[in-house]
Structures are given as C-alpha cells and as structure tokens.
Design a protein around this motif. Structure first.
Motif, PDB file in Angstrom:
ATOM      1  N   MET A  58       0.826  -1.214   0.000  1.00 19.60           N
ATOM      2  CA  MET A  58       0.000   0.000   0.000  1.00 19.60           C
ATOM      3  C   MET A  58       0.860   1.264   0.000  1.00 19.60           C
ATOM      4  O   MET A  58       0.544   2.240  -0.681  1.00 19.60           O
ATOM      5  N   VAL A  59       1.963   1.228   0.742  1.00 26.19           N
ATOM      6  CA  VAL A  59       2.860   2.389   0.759  1.00 26.19           C
ATOM      7  C   VAL A  59       3.464   2.597  -0.632  1.00 26.19           C
ATOM      8  O   VAL A  59       3.495   3.725  -1.139  1.00 26.19           O
ATOM      9  N   LEU A  60       3.912   1.506  -1.247  1.00 21.88           N
ATOM     10  CA  LEU A  60       4.488   1.628  -2.596  1.00 21.88           C
ATOM     11  C   LEU A  60       3.469   2.134  -3.615  1.00 21.88           C
ATOM     12  O   LEU A  60       3.800   2.942  -4.487  1.00 21.88           O
ATOM     13  N   LEU A  61       2.231   1.676  -3.505  1.00 23.69           N
ATOM     14  CA  LEU A  61       1.210   2.073  -4.476  1.00 23.69           C
ATOM     15  C   LEU A  61       0.669   3.487  -4.255  1.00 23.69           C
ATOM     16  O   LEU A  61       0.441   4.222  -5.206  1.00 23.69           O
ATOM     17  N   PHE A  62       0.442   3.847  -2.977  1.00 24.73           N
ATOM     18  CA  PHE A  62      -0.296   5.081  -2.711  1.00 24.73           C
ATOM     19  C   PHE A  62       0.524   6.234  -2.151  1.00 24.73           C
ATOM     20  O   PHE A  62       0.128   7.388  -2.285  1.00 24.73           O
ATOM     21  N   ALA A  63       1.635   5.964  -1.501  1.00 27.99           N
ATOM     22  CA  ALA A  63       2.420   7.043  -0.908  1.00 27.99           C
ATOM     23  C   ALA A  63       2.945   8.050  -1.933  1.00 27.99           C
ATOM     24  O   ALA A  63       2.975   9.246  -1.641  1.00 27.99           O
ATOM     25  N   PRO A  64       3.340   7.628  -3.123  1.00 26.80           N
ATOM     26  CA  PRO A  64       3.809   8.641  -4.082  1.00 26.80           C
ATOM     27  C   PRO A  64       2.761   9.710  -4.395  1.00 26.80           C
ATOM     28  O   PRO A  64       3.109  10.871  -4.588  1.00 26.80           O
ATOM     29  N   ARG A  65       1.495   9.332  -4.424  1.00 28.14           N
ATOM     30  CA  ARG A  65       0.436  10.304  -4.709  1.00 28.14           C
ATOM     31  C   ARG A  65      -0.091  10.992  -3.461  1.00 28.14           C
ATOM     32  O   ARG A  65      -0.445  12.156  -3.497  1.00 28.14           O
ATOM     33  N   MET A  66      -0.152  10.252  -2.346  1.00 27.05           N
ATOM     34  CA  MET A  66      -0.821  10.771  -1.158  1.00 27.05           C
ATOM     35  C   MET A  66       0.132  11.311  -0.098  1.00 27.05           C
ATOM     36  O   MET A  66      -0.284  12.070   0.767  1.00 27.05           O
ATOM     37  N   GLY A  67       1.372  10.860  -0.121  1.00 25.41           N
ATOM     38  CA  GLY A  67       2.318  11.287   0.908  1.00 25.41           C
ATOM     39  C   GLY A  67       1.858  10.838   2.290  1.00 25.41           C
ATOM     40  O   GLY A  67       1.297   9.760   2.459  1.00 25.41           O
ATOM     41  N   MET A  68       2.063  11.686   3.278  1.00 25.30           N
ATOM     42  CA  MET A  68       1.702  11.356   4.664  1.00 25.30           C
ATOM     43  C   MET A  68       0.192  11.325   4.888  1.00 25.30           C
ATOM     44  O   MET A  68      -0.285  10.779   5.881  1.00 25.30           O
TER      45      MET A  68
END
Length: 172
Positions: A58-68
């Motif tokens: 989930m971090v790999l998929l969504f962190a680039p767009r959502m950040g913290m």
C-alpha cells in the motif's frame, strides 16, 4: 494530444480488468502461502508477515500520490476497531489453515458476502427483499454442500474460518 473521455474510460476499464485479474491470481496464492507457512511458523508470525506485506504494498502504491495523508484518518477510533476486527479475522483464518483443506476454507470464506448482506439490515438499516434473502439461503446451502457438515471436515477449523468470515463481514 489529450485523450478523449472515451479513450480514458476505455483505458481505465482495461486497467480495472487487469487489476481484478491480478487480484484473482494473488489472493489464492497468498492463502496457499499462508497455509504452507502456518504449518511451520506460529500464527502470529504469519499474520504479522501478511500485514507487513500489505503495508509495504500500500505504501508503494499510494504514498507517491498521497504522501503522509495516507496515514491520516478522521476517525481513529473506528480505524482501530476495524483493524482489531481484521486482525481477529486473519488470526482465525491462519489458525484454521493447518486443520482444513484450502478449498474448504475458501468455500467457508465465501459466506462473507452473505453475512454482509444479512448484517446490513440491523447495522445499516438496509432493506433486503425476499429475492436477496433467497439468494443468501441458496449461497449458504451451497457452502454446506461443499463443507459437508459431519463429514471429514475438522469442526474446529470450520468454526475458526466461520469466525474469520463473520469478522471480515463486520470489517467490510
């Protein structure tokens, strides 16, 4: 050149189909790996590895767009409750895997949507008509055909998977 709405919708549809096919490949594989690991490792370790893997994905998929913002919630109490329910669901399922064939455990887990529909009445005030209740009964009867109560299925394992399905229904 910017794509038209039809092209975007078509691409999004194909991406959605691709992700669904990937999920249909990964979910049974994940359960098979969990069954293999549950025979060798303690349940808590297998559950931890499953959750750690989910977090990493989930971090790999969504962190680039959502950040913290990925880690913020407006309802931390509800989030904690849902996390605990999911933990119980996974723990019960992993504990049951050494006791049952994977196909039987999966068949029992297929009762989850039936439970979601049934729980929607008292928890959400939904109206469920006779057609849906009939479908729920047919689905449950199908599960009983696969499980064959009183047959070779380990009762403890079947009950643990049923607990897992009920918790997952509450989670959903």
């Amino acid at each position: 050149m910017t794509p038209t709405t039809g092209e975007v919708s078509s691409r999004a549809l194909l991406r959605g189909i691709g992700f669904m096919l990937l999920a249909m490949l990964l979910l049974p594989s994940m359960n098979g790996i969990a069954k293999y690991l549950a025979a060798e490792y303690p349940m808590i370790q297998v559950v931890w590895a499953r959750f750690a893997g989910h977090l990493g994905a989930m971090v790999l998929l969504f962190a680039p767009r959502m950040g913290m913002a990925l880690f913020r919630t407006r309802r931390p109490g509800l989030q904690l409750l849902r996390s605990c329910v999911m933990f119980v669901s996974n723990s019960a399922f992993i504990t049951a895997l050494p006791l049952l064939q994977l196909a039987i455990a999966s068949a029992i887990m297929f009762t989850t949507p039936l439970m979601v529909t049934a729980l929607s009445v008292p928890l959400l005030g939904e109206k469920v008509g006779w057609r849906r209740w009939s479908a729920i009964l047919v689905g449950f009867a199908g599960t009983l055909v696969v499980v064959r109560p009183g047959g070779e299925v380990a009762l403890t394992g079947a009950l643990l998977v049923l607990v897992s399905a009920a918790c997952f229904a509450f989670y959903q």
